[in-house]
Structures are given as structure tokens and as C-alpha cells.
Scaffold this motif. Structure first.
Motif, PDB file in Angstrom:
ATOM      1  N   GLY A  47       0.792  -1.144   0.019  1.00  0.00           N
ATOM      2  CA  GLY A  47      -0.240   0.097  -0.138  1.00  0.00           C
ATOM      3  C   GLY A  47       0.967   1.294   0.252  1.00  0.00           C
ATOM      4  O   GLY A  47       2.175   1.253   0.095  1.00  0.00           O
ATOM      5  N   VAL A  48       0.244   2.371  -0.193  1.00  0.00           N
ATOM      6  CA  VAL A  48       0.918   3.716  -0.153  1.00  0.00           C
ATOM      7  C   VAL A  48       0.240   4.517   1.334  1.00  0.00           C
ATOM      8  O   VAL A  48      -0.833   5.112   0.798  1.00  0.00           O
ATOM      9  CB  VAL A  48       0.764   4.350  -1.504  1.00  0.00           C
ATOM     10  CG1 VAL A  48       1.506   5.718  -1.250  1.00  0.00           C
ATOM     11  CG2 VAL A  48       1.161   3.589  -2.671  1.00  0.00           C
ATOM     12  N   ALA A  49       0.660   4.258   2.085  1.00  0.00           N
ATOM     13  CA  ALA A  49       0.193   4.888   3.532  1.00  0.00           C
ATOM     14  C   ALA A  49       0.229   6.593   3.356  1.00  0.00           C
ATOM     15  O   ALA A  49      -0.824   7.144   3.725  1.00  0.00           O
ATOM     16  CB  ALA A  49       0.913   4.781   4.825  1.00  0.00           C
ATOM     17  N   ARG A  50       0.968   7.123   2.551  1.00  0.00           N
ATOM     18  CA  ARG A  50       0.947   8.383   2.376  1.00  0.00           C
ATOM     19  C   ARG A  50      -0.462   8.938   1.721  1.00  0.00           C
ATOM     20  O   ARG A  50      -0.777  10.183   2.063  1.00  0.00           O
ATOM     21  CB  ARG A  50       2.080   9.206   1.293  1.00  0.00           C
ATOM     22  CG  ARG A  50       2.275  10.374   0.958  1.00  0.00           C
ATOM     23  CD  ARG A  50       3.306  10.824   0.206  1.00  0.00           C
ATOM     24  NE  ARG A  50       3.169  10.364  -1.331  1.00  0.00           N
ATOM     25  CZ  ARG A  50       2.427  11.145  -2.077  1.00  0.00           C
ATOM     26  NH1 ARG A  50       2.082  12.378  -1.528  1.00  0.00           N
ATOM     27  NH2 ARG A  50       2.109  10.956  -3.272  1.00  0.00           N
ATOM     28  N   LEU A  51      -1.032   8.252   1.000  1.00  0.00           N
ATOM     29  CA  LEU A  51      -2.203   8.584  -0.006  1.00  0.00           C
ATOM     30  C   LEU A  51      -3.265   7.731   0.600  1.00  0.00           C
ATOM     31  O   LEU A  51      -4.426   7.950  -0.048  1.00  0.00           O
ATOM     32  CB  LEU A  51      -2.007   8.331  -1.387  1.00  0.00           C
ATOM     33  CG  LEU A  51      -0.839   9.050  -1.982  1.00  0.00           C
ATOM     34  CD1 LEU A  51      -0.738   8.691  -3.424  1.00  0.00           C
ATOM     35  CD2 LEU A  51      -0.942  10.726  -1.788  1.00  0.00           C
TER      36      LEU A  51
END
Length: 736
Positions: free
Chosen positions: A83-87
Motif C-alpha cells: 500500500g501507499v500510506a501517504r495517500l
């Protein structure tokens, strides 16, 4: 943003460790659940870096490479995309799920899943609700084990009973198969889990599946396998399609622009994403331009990770437009939004064992097919006090199929009969711990029930001679990646059945097989029950059917041919584990084209052992007053159905269209309805024909067209024996 320095590495670790969305913030408008999936995708895509986009386009093998550690953040599955936690983008955790959620080796202590009956068992129910409940069971159990994608939805047609993977599929007919698989997909996705639809397309044999090419014309393709996929898409709306290993007319399934771009995405308007099968990718830019959106575990199964550096170079050099890259990412994100991956992330929760058991057992009970019952030997009468059960490891469990769909860990444990060869891929051979012997003893505590393993036919015959009834359990193991060499029961089980039947004229055979087998002993055996691969409640379901606690209502989803001589390809070199001849690399499906199964039998005047749609009941049913109305592409039949027997039961009314000369197929299933009735009860049912089954596909005009003419509608219990017929006049009509 590129993660290069030490702080970047730390941030990357945090991203992998935080795979699920944490909720909306003002800076993340795409987390607003009041917005539609398209708008949320547009907003999110606009904030992604190029590296983050490429991260979405390839999964890792979620079990680790070469036995090594799991990728960081993976929960142990076939595929993992960080996943991309920033987004707020959640990880993708994909689990195999042909006949239940696989649990590879019990990665998380205590995890298990329900081993569901095989695909033909579900299809034999002819009951869309059974398929939906089975799908919902798998979806729920996946979500509870932190998987948000299931690699299910198997809708390849059975063109040959020797195909080793038929047990994952839903039979030979595009309407029945499409409806059953579509409902299974719909059930899976009701649990906030994305389902695939696979294997697209024509992956109908396993022999040299990574190399062989299927030869088939465009019209025949659309009127057979592709129609099954199209119906499954219309009903189930799967989030993803999985392209197949094989070539179609010389082009790999995962590089096939006609199938992926033109048919799937343009003509069928499929909005989801196409993922590859594991080991099905052979190029970067070529596959991407052909319509492939995501490479699956390429670092383990493909020659290289084509959707990493090779695709990056292709995009940077303009070979693959940035717009195509954005489309690939958008399709994945939109699917994740649409099916709850962002808003309803899966959680590790206890599995509801009893709910899974109930779904599995109901499938066995509705999907097992009573093929023969001379003298009403079944159900077992109360006067039957001495019963011997012979063979099939029926004292321990029921057999299942091999390969990636194998559910190895259940609430009842693992393998009831370890050590049966092969013990390595695509094995091990699994017997689910559900003993028909123990289940029958529970149903008939008044009877003396013994077990004989059947290894010695003479000893089995002696035991049978002393019993009121002999029950012979016969098994046939099949698996992914290898086809069966023939239709014969292995391990001399035919000789065992013949010996027992000669010793006791009241012999019942219960088959647990991948599909149809030769039955040279059939005339000696008064009763035959096909139980397919019956799953974790197979023993209980079979016992309920044999004793009459449940009235059989399964109907064949395949034509039960006498032997290989009735197949379009009687002899196929190279089948089996140790073929005596080199395997073929061309499967000529033009031989039968769209005439699959019962259509081939009708075209060639063949009389199979049991017709498509055949199945018996402990009750009897009558049909009266068939009426048909026609209005353009709408053809509706109505008929009175009455239970004329002494037991409550269900029958399947099957509506077939007999076509005049000049059409690709002589007969087609156009509709069906399963009706449950009490003794003496009568009900008028209504069956509306699926329009595309009335039509021929025009590959030039890219349209389905009903040709004007006189057709015959046949109402029957199987494809070969109509009960009532009505001539109908159809007009020239284009299906819209």
C-alpha cells in the motif's frame, strides 16, 4: 518522490507496515465516501508520483521467493501489492480461491477455511442461490483473514473430461456456467472483497498450458467460452479479469489485444483491471498495450518483472503512452474504491465454522447427482440393517483436487489420509476429514455398518455377500497443471466395483471424481451417485442423500460420454504425469467449435451414458400446459409443474432451443428454473430465455443476431429427452 536515502528507507518501511487506509483527512478528498468511485480515482491519481503508480502494476509472491521471508507487509498469500500510506492506499492481498480460501501452510496460527465442494458440484445444483451463498462464504472468510482479493470466478468450459482442472469450473454450457460463476462472484464481492474472473480465455486443457495454442474461429469462440465469460460479467461484475497462460490462435492470452482491449474492455465495457496468471507474462510494453494492467508475482513466476524496469523504459521512451499507464492505475484504484478496499478494510477475525459447514453441506446435498436408481434401491430402507462400505478411504474422508485451489487447513484439521502419491506439486493428494462411514453411522445408528478398504477385491466381495447393501466409494484425483491420461478410474477400481456387484446385486456406487468416467460395470450396479469433490462436509452430505434425509436434486452440468471415442479429440498425445508420447502444442477447437458437450452429441447423433441435465429424484414430477410468448428478443415460457410423488423435492425445468439447419449449433440451453414442491403441490413457473442463446454471433458486424425462422422450444429434464415442445416463429432481431 523517490525513496533513496536512509530516511527514505525508513519511510518505505512505514509504508509497507501500514497497508490499510486510516480514514479521510481534508488533504485527502478521495477518502470522501460520498463521492463516486470515478471521482475518487481521479482525485487520487492526480496526487500519485510515477513511482507510486508503477508500484500498483506488479504484485509480489506473497509467500516469499524461493522459500525466503514474506514481503514486508504481506499476510501470506498468492499475491501482494504494498500500500501507499501517504495517500491512504491499502495493500492488495490476493488469495487463491477456486473451491475455498486457500491457507498456504497456516501462515497465521489458528487460521483455516471452509473447503467447499468442487465447481461441478455447485453447477449441478442449477441453483444460483447456492452459488451466491458459496461465494459469500469464501468472501467472508477471505475478509476475516485479511485478504481483499480472491482469485476465484473460474468459468472455463469443460470441453474434455480429462482436463485436470475441471473440478474448479462450472460445466460445459455457457449459460449455466456463466450464471453459476456470475452468482459466485457476486457473493464474493458482497463481502468487500474483489473477485477475479478467470482464466480468460479458452484455458480448457492443462497439458503444456504455458505453451500450447488453442485454434478456434471468432464466431465459435463467442458462442461458447466467451459467452460464458460475458454472462458472468453481466451478473457478477467482477473487479478483475485474469488472463490465461495459453495462446489463442497463436497469441498468448496476456498479450492478446483482441481479447483484452477490443472484446473485454471496448465491446463488453469491462471497467475493472486485467491481472496476469502467475507465470503468464512474456513482455512489458507488448502486454501493456494489449490490455494487461497488472503483472502477478513476476519476480518468481516470469522470466523477469516485465512491469518494472522494462515497462518504465517503455513509458519513458514513449512506446507506452503515459495515458495508458494512468489507465492501468486508474482501473486498479477504481476497483478498490468500488469494492470497499479503502472504506471496509479486512480484519483478522475468527471464522464462523458452522456457517461455512452449512454452506458446504447444502452445496453437496443440492449438487450431488443421482444418476441411476434401479428398483428404488435408494434411499436405504429401514429394513437394511447390514451395510458394508468399501474403498475410497471412506472411513477417513473425501478426496479433493490438487493445485493452487487446494484448501489445506480446515477447522477439522488437514489431510485425513496423508502419504497418497503425489505428495509434491500439484499435490499433496488431500482427503478432507469428513468420513462417509462415520456420517452414515450417525444417520443409521440401528444398522451394522462396517468398512473394507477394497485393496483386495476378493475380500471386498466376500464382505459384500454378507451385507444387505454394499456401498462402493470410488475416487479419481486430478489437479492443476496436468491432465488425466484417460477417463478410466485409477487403481483397478473398475475391477473392485465389478467384483462387489457380482457378489451383491444391491450395490451402490458413490463417485468422487473430477468429472465423467467410464462405467463398464453400470449394468451390474442398480444405484449410482455422483458426488464430485464434496468438500469438508462431504461425508455428512452423502449420508443424508443415501438415507433419504435429503432428496437428491442435482442435475449434470456436463454430458457423461461413454468413453473417449465420443469426444471431439478421442486421442490426445502427452496427457498425464508420465506421458508415453510427446505432448501436443496445438489444441484444435475448430473441430467442435461452439458444439461443446451436448451440442456435439446432438450434431453427431451420439448417445451418451447420461445426457447433460440428467439427474434423478426420490420423487416424481409432471409438466403440463406449456405456453410460449415471443416479443422480439424476449421469449418467455410458462408451464405447470406438479410433484406427483410422496416426498418433497425439487426438479429443474430446462428450456432448450432446437435450431434449424444453417446454424452453428443444433440445440442450446436457453433458460432453466429449479422449483421446490411439496407432495401434490403444483406451481406455474416462468422461464425467460437468455437472448444471446437465441442468436448467432456475427463477427463482421460485431453483433448478436436472431435469424428469422421456425424454431422448436423444448422443455425437458435433460438435453436429450424433451417432455413438451412448441414451435415458435422468431423474427430478424439484433440483440441490444
Amino acid at each position: 518522490m523517490k525513496l533513496r536515502d536512509a530516511s527514505g528507507k525508513a519511510l518505505k518501511a512505514q509504508l509497507l507496515a501500514l497497508p490499510y487506509a486510516q480514514g479521510a483527512t481534508p488533504s485527502q478528498p478521495w477518502m470522501d465516501t460520498t463521492l463516486g468511485a470515478d471521482e475518487r480515482t481521479r482525485l487520487l491519481l492526480g496526487e500519485m508520483t510515477q513511482d507510486e503508480k508503477f508500484q500498483m502494476l506488479r504484485s509480489y509472491f506473497g509467500l516469499g521467493k524461493d522459500g525466503g521471508p514474506l514481503p514486508e507487509g504481506a499476510v501470506g498469500s498468492a499475491g501482494f501489492v504494498p500500500g501507499v500510506a501517504r495517500l491512504g492506499i491499502p495493500a492488495q492481498q490476493s488469495a487463491d480461491a477456486g473451491v475455498g480460501v486457500t491457507n498456504p501452510g497456516g501462515i497465521r496460527k489458528g487460521d483455516f477455511a471452509t473447503a467447499m465442494p468442487s465447481g461441478p458440484s455447485t453447477a449441478s445444483s442449477w441453483n444460483p442461490l447456492i452459488a451466491y451463498v458459496g461465494g459469500a462464504t469464501m468472501g467472508r472468510e477471505a475478509w476475516q483473514q485479511r485478504f481483499n482479493i480472491l482469485l476465484g470466478g473460474s468459468v472455463n468450459l469443460q470441453r474434455d473430461p480429462r482436463n485436470g482442472r475441471n473440478f474448479e469450473y462450472a460445466g460445459e454450457d455457457p449459460l449455466l456456467g456463466g450464471v453459476i460463476v456470475g452468482e459466485s462472484i457476486r457473493g464474493i464481492q458482497s463481502q468487500h472483497v474483489i473477485s477475479t474472473m478467470k482464466h480468460y480465455a479458452l484455458n480448457d486443457m492443462e497439458t503444456r498450458r504455458n505453451f500450447h495454442s488453442v485454434q478456434i474461429g471468432d464466431q465459435a469462440m463467442h458462442e461458447s467460452d466467451l459467452l460464458a465469460f460475458e454472462i458472468a460479467i453481466e451478473l457478477g461484475k467482477p473487479g478483475s479479469a485474469m488472463c490465461s497462460y495459453n495462446k489463442i490462435n497463436g497469441i498468448y492470452g496476456c498479450e492478446h489485444p483482441y481479447l483484452m482491449n477490443q472484446v473485454l474492455k471496448q465491446e463488453w465495457k469491462f471497467p475493472g483491471f486485467v491481472m496476469s496468471d502467475w507465470g503468464g507474462v512474456h513482455s512489458g510494453s507488448k502486454a501493456a498495450l494489449a490490455g494487461l494492467d497488472q503483472q502477478s508475482a513476476g519476480e518468481v513466476f516470469d522470466a523477469t518483472t516485465f512491469f518494472d524496469q522494462p515497462l518504465r523504459l517503455a513509458v519513458a521512451g514513449g512506446t507506452v503512452p503515459q495515458a495508458r499507464l494512468d489507465d492501468m492505475v486508474s482501473r486498479i484504484l477504481r476497483t478498490m474504491f468500488l469494492h470497499g478496499n479503502f472504506d471496509n478494510p479486512p480484519q483478522h477475525q475468527p471464522i464462523d465454522v458452522e456457517a461455512g459447514y452449512a454452506a458446504a453441506q447444502r452445496t453437496v446435498e443440492e449438487g450431488s447427482v443421482l444418476l441411476r436408481n434401479e428398483g428404488n434401491l435408494l434411499p436405504l430402507a429401514d429394513s437394511v440393517k447390514r451395510i458394508v462400505i468399501i474403498g475410497g478411504h471412506a472411513d477417513k474422508g473425501v478426496i479433493g483436487g490438487g493445485g493452487s485451489s487446494m484448501v489445506g487447513v480446515t477447522a477439522k484439521g488437514t489431510n485425513a489420509v496423508p502419504g497418497v502419491m503425489p505428495t509434491t506439486w500439484p499435490g499433496p493428494v488431500i482427503f478432507h476429514p469428513s468420513s462417509p462411514l462415520e456420517a452414515l453411522r450417525a444417520e443409521r445408528p440401528d444398522a451394522q455398518i462396517t468398512y473394507v478398504d477394497g485393496r483386495n477385491p476378493a475380500a471386498a466381495a466376500r464382505a459384500a455377500a454378507q451385507a444387505d447393501v454394499a456401498l462402493v466409494f470410488a475416487t479419481q484425483w486430478s489437479a492443476e497443471s496436468v491432465d488425466l491420461p484417460d477417463m478410466q478410474l485409477p487403481d483397478q477400481q473398475d475391477a473392485l466395483i465389478s467384483a462387489v456387484a457380482k457378489a451383491n446385486p444391491k450395490t451402490v456406487v458413490v463417485l468422487e471424481t473430477n468429472g465423467p468416467v467410464r462405467t463398464p460395470w453400470l449394468a451390474q450396479v442398480p444405484a449410482l451417485l455422483q458426488a464430485w469433490y464434496p468438500g469438508i462436509r462431504g461425508g455428512e452430505g452423502i449420508a443424508a442423500l443415501l438415507t433419504g434425509k435429503v432428496n437428491p436434486s442435482g442435475r449434470l452440468p456436463v454430458t457423461w460420454v461413454v468413453d473417449e471415442s465420443q469426444l471431439p479429440r478421442p486421442h490426445v498425445p502427452g496427457l498425464g504425469f508420465n506421458p508415453k508420447q510427446p505432448a501436443v502444442d496445438i489444441f484444435d477447437f475448430d473441430i467442435e467449435g461452439a458444439n461443446v458437450g451436448y451440442k456435439w452429441a446432438a450434431a453427431k447423433g451420439l448417445v451418451p451414458t447420461f445426457a447433460f441435465g440428467h439427474g434423478l429424484s426420490y420423487s416424481s414430477f409432471a409438466y403440463e400446459n406449456l405456453q410460449v410468448s415471443v416479443e422480439g428478443q424476449r421469449v418467455v415460457a410458462s408451464v405447470d409443474v406438479r410433484n406427483t410423488g410422496a416426498r418433497a423435492g425439487a426438479d429443474v425445468a430446462q428450456l432448450y432451443l432446437k435450431l434449424p439447419q444453417g446454424h452453428t449449433t443444433p440445440i442450446r440451453l436457453v433458460g432453466f428454473d429449479k422449483v421446490n414442491l411439496q407432495p401434490g403441490e403444483q406451481r406455474r413457473i416462468r422461464i425467460e430465455a437468455e437472448p444471446k442463446t437465441l442468436a448467432d454471433f456475427d463477427p463482421t458486424a460485431r453483433e448478436w443476431k436472431i435469424a428469422a425462422g421456425t424454431y422448436q422450444l423444448q422443455l425437458g429434464r435433460n438435453a436429450a429427452e424433451p417432455l413438451q415442445v412448441v414451435d415458435v416463429q422468431l423474427q430478424d432481431t439484433v440483440i441490444r
